[in-house]
Write a protein that holds these residues in place. Structure first.
Motif, PDB file in Angstrom:
ATOM      1  N   ALA A  11       8.183  13.780   5.262  1.00 11.26           N
ATOM      2  CA  ALA A  11       7.168  14.228   6.219  1.00 11.26           C
ATOM      3  C   ALA A  11       5.772  14.166   5.604  1.00 11.26           C
ATOM      4  N   GLN A  12       5.672  14.500   4.326  1.00 10.28           N
ATOM      5  CA  GLN A  12       4.368  14.452   3.653  1.00 10.28           C
ATOM      6  C   GLN A  12       3.854  13.023   3.545  1.00 10.28           C
ATOM      7  N   VAL A  13       4.769  12.099   3.222  1.00 12.01           N
ATOM      8  CA  VAL A  13       4.376  10.688   3.126  1.00 12.01           C
ATOM      9  C   VAL A  13       3.913  10.174   4.487  1.00 12.01           C
ATOM     10  N   LEU A  14       4.682  10.474   5.534  1.00  6.91           N
ATOM     11  CA  LEU A  14       4.323  10.012   6.871  1.00  6.91           C
ATOM     12  C   LEU A  14       3.013  10.625   7.337  1.00  6.91           C
ATOM     13  N   GLY A  23       0.277  17.437  -3.457  1.00  9.53           N
ATOM     14  CA  GLY A  23      -0.112  16.216  -4.143  1.00  9.53           C
ATOM     15  C   GLY A  23       0.386  14.944  -3.483  1.00  9.53           C
ATOM     16  N   LEU A  24       1.638  14.951  -2.993  1.00  6.51           N
ATOM     17  CA  LEU A  24       2.194  13.738  -2.390  1.00  6.51           C
ATOM     18  C   LEU A  24       1.423  13.374  -1.126  1.00  6.51           C
ATOM     19  N   LEU A  25       1.214  14.355  -0.255  1.00  4.08           N
ATOM     20  CA  LEU A  25       0.484  14.100   0.986  1.00  4.08           C
ATOM     21  C   LEU A  25      -0.936  13.631   0.692  1.00  4.08           C
ATOM     22  N   VAL A  26      -1.613  14.330  -0.203  1.00  3.35           N
ATOM     23  CA  VAL A  26      -3.001  14.006  -0.516  1.00  3.35           C
ATOM     24  C   VAL A  26      -3.112  12.624  -1.165  1.00  3.35           C
ATOM     25  N   GLY A  27      -2.202  12.313  -2.095  1.00  4.38           N
ATOM     26  CA  GLY A  27      -2.229  11.023  -2.769  1.00  4.38           C
ATOM     27  C   GLY A  27      -2.020   9.875  -1.802  1.00  4.38           C
ATOM     28  N   MET A  43      -2.511   9.925   1.437  1.00  8.13           N
ATOM     29  CA  MET A  43      -3.655   9.878   2.340  1.00  8.13           C
ATOM     30  C   MET A  43      -4.843   9.163   1.698  1.00  8.13           C
ATOM     31  N   LEU A  44      -5.129   9.491   0.437  1.00  9.87           N
ATOM     32  CA  LEU A  44      -6.276   8.897  -0.239  1.00  9.87           C
ATOM     33  C   LEU A  44      -6.124   7.381  -0.398  1.00  9.87           C
ATOM     34  N   VAL A  45      -4.913   6.942  -0.753  1.00  6.48           N
ATOM     35  CA  VAL A  45      -4.686   5.507  -0.943  1.00  6.48           C
ATOM     36  C   VAL A  45      -4.829   4.758   0.383  1.00  6.48           C
ATOM     37  N   PHE A  46      -4.200   5.274   1.433  1.00  3.92           N
ATOM     38  CA  PHE A  46      -4.291   4.596   2.730  1.00  3.92           C
ATOM     39  C   PHE A  46      -5.711   4.636   3.278  1.00  3.92           C
ATOM     40  N   ALA A  47      -6.400   5.771   3.088  1.00  8.46           N
ATOM     41  CA  ALA A  47      -7.782   5.862   3.557  1.00  8.46           C
ATOM     42  C   ALA A  47      -8.672   4.874   2.814  1.00  8.46           C
ATOM     43  N   THR A  48      -8.461   4.749   1.497  1.00  9.07           N
ATOM     44  CA  THR A  48      -9.260   3.809   0.700  1.00  9.07           C
ATOM     45  C   THR A  48      -9.022   2.368   1.152  1.00  9.07           C
ATOM     46  N   THR A  65       0.836  -1.205   0.000  1.00  9.94           N
ATOM     47  CA  THR A  65       0.000   0.000   0.000  1.00  9.94           C
ATOM     48  C   THR A  65       0.870   1.254   0.000  1.00  9.94           C
ATOM     49  N   LEU A  66       1.962   1.229   0.774  1.00  4.97           N
ATOM     50  CA  LEU A  66       2.855   2.386   0.848  1.00  4.97           C
ATOM     51  C   LEU A  66       3.485   2.678  -0.508  1.00  4.97           C
ATOM     52  N   VAL A  67       3.972   1.646  -1.189  1.00  3.93           N
ATOM     53  CA  VAL A  67       4.589   1.839  -2.505  1.00  3.93           C
ATOM     54  C   VAL A  67       3.571   2.418  -3.490  1.00  3.93           C
ATOM     55  N   PHE A  68       2.383   1.835  -3.517  1.00 10.22           N
ATOM     56  CA  PHE A  68       1.343   2.315  -4.422  1.00 10.22           C
ATOM     57  C   PHE A  68       0.932   3.737  -4.070  1.00 10.22           C
ATOM     58  N   ALA A  69       0.847   4.028  -2.770  1.00  5.66           N
ATOM     59  CA  ALA A  69       0.454   5.363  -2.318  1.00  5.66           C
ATOM     60  C   ALA A  69       1.467   6.414  -2.771  1.00  5.66           C
ATOM     61  N   ILE A  70       2.751   6.094  -2.674  1.00  7.96           N
ATOM     62  CA  ILE A  70       3.792   7.036  -3.105  1.00  7.96           C
ATOM     63  C   ILE A  70       3.709   7.275  -4.613  1.00  7.96           C
ATOM     64  N   LEU A  71       3.451   6.210  -5.376  1.00 14.28           N
ATOM     65  CA  LEU A  71       3.314   6.350  -6.830  1.00 14.28           C
ATOM     66  C   LEU A  71       2.126   7.253  -7.175  1.00 14.28           C
ATOM     67  N   VAL A  72       1.010   7.068  -6.472  1.00 15.53           N
ATOM     68  CA  VAL A  72      -0.161   7.918  -6.698  1.00 15.53           C
ATOM     69  C   VAL A  72       0.162   9.357  -6.310  1.00 15.53           C
ATOM     70  N   GLY A  73       0.841   9.519  -5.184  1.00 17.80           N
ATOM     71  CA  GLY A  73       1.215  10.858  -4.740  1.00 17.80           C
ATOM     72  C   GLY A  73       2.120  11.562  -5.736  1.00 17.80           C
TER      73      GLY A  73
END
Length: 359
Positions: free
Chosen positions: A250-253, A31-35, A37-42, A12-20
């Motif tokens: 920091a944005q990813v975390l 965009g990185l933070l939002v992307g 967040m959206l992947v992990f929330a989903t 999920t983390l790898v995919f989330a970073i790619l989306v971000g």
């Protein structure tokens, strides 16, 4: 935790970073933070098996605070006495605006007062959502509202302000270019060649400072303490600019932590945010215009510059926008940097106090 659980989170983390990163390339603010967040929330909504490691939020807070502290220079402080009217006007005006919008949001929606106040804090997209939970606010709601504020603050407000002033022709012969020594800050910053601490070493020191003080002063969060620690280092011995990669971490975390705090039962809350957003944006725009006009009158700044100084967006983003608009007044930079520092360190405390007394 099972191996399957670790693999799910890692994937999920790898995919989330790619989306971000995709959001970043699409020039979506934050965009990185939002992307992430959206992947992990989903994934959390779909599986309810996603988690964030212990310390994720705290590390993000320390890095975010250090970034802000490293942006405070002696040149900023030297310019401040000459800009005190504008500074006081903007900060006091934003405090009033924050509180007013917070109360209005509670009237037009089911948001709690503390969540509404944190959602309408005029700055700190990368930091306010992280610390909002510490004060009892809903971090997912705060992130969505802060994201919309930042999108409008970066993508709409600057061009709207410039076009409005061009239509009114208020500035006339006044210019927004560097004049009469206004470039002192920029030139002094660029020309400074004094030895400075390695950014990683400075970050470690600021982190230790934040942790040690937090053991004594429990009322302050790590972000504020790291900000203070890094600012002290920067003003005394100097700190090399923190690499953008640190901020990305920091944005990813932050996105990771906030995303995992979102569960299926909170999904219905997001469906109710349309009205709050439609209230938030026009009120921020009107407040920006009023504050800009007051700064124009009190500080005698060109109206375009004074309104841009009051825009509730990221200071670094505003600086980049100024270049695109061919506006080079360094006073805007100083006011924006100081606004972010005060907003991210002081406004959460104000929001907590107001929510305690009236919530």
């Amino acid at each position: 935790m099972t191996i399957e659980s670790y693999l799910m989170v890692a994937t999920t983390l790898v995919f989330a970073i790619l989306v971000g990163r995709g959001f970043m390339k699409a020039n979506i603010p934050g965009g990185l933070l939002v992307g992430v967040m959206l992947v992990f929330a989903t994934m959390q909504v779909l599986t309810d098996r996603i988690w964030a490691p212990v310390g994720t939020k705290e590390i993000a807070q320390v890095i975010a605070g250090s970034f802000i502290g490293a942006s405070l220079s002696a040149a900023d402080l030297k310019r401040l006495p000459k800009l005190w009217k504008a500074f006081v006007t903007i900060i006091s005006g934003l405090i009033v605006l924050n509180i007013v919008i917070g109360f209005v949001l509670t009237k037009v929606s089911d948001l709690s007062l503390v969540t509404a106040l944190f959602a309408s804090i005029p700055g700190g997209m990368g930091t306010i959502p992280i610390i909002s939970e510490d004060y009892g606010a809903e971090p997912v709601v705060v992130t969505v509202m802060q994201f919309m504020r930042m999108v409008m603050g970066i993508g709409v407000f600057p061009s709207l302000v410039v076009k409005l002033n061009q239509h009114l022709n208020t500035d006339k012969d006044q210019t927004s270019h560097l004049t009469n020594g206004q470039n002192t800050l920029i030139n002094a910053t660029r020309s400074s060649q004094r030895p400075a601490l390695n950014s990683l070493f400075a970050l470690i020191i600021a982190s230790l400072f934040a942790w040690l003080i937090s053991q004594v002063v429990t009322s302050l969060n790590l972000m504020v303490l790291a900000l203070i620690g890094m600012a002290i280092l920067n003003l005394t011995v100097g700190v090399k600019p923190l690499p953008v990669a640190y901020r990305r971490v920091a944005q990813v975390l932050s996105g990771w932590y906030v995303g995992t705090s979102f569960h299926s039962e909170q999904l219905s809350v997001l469906m109710d945010l349309l009205i709050p957003v439609l209230v938030l944006i026009p009120m921020f725009l009107l407040g920006c215009l009023i504050l800009g006009y007051l700064v124009h009158k009190f500080q005698k700044m060109p109206l375009t510059d004074s309104m841009l100084s009051a825009i509730p967006a990221g200071a670094s983003d505003v600086v980049l926008i100024l270049g695109d608009l061919n506006i080079k007044n360094s006073d805007i930079v100083v006011l924006q940097v100081l606004r972010v520092i005060v907003v991210t360190s002081l406004f959460p405390q104000i929001a907590a106090i107001v929510a305690y007394w009236f919530g």
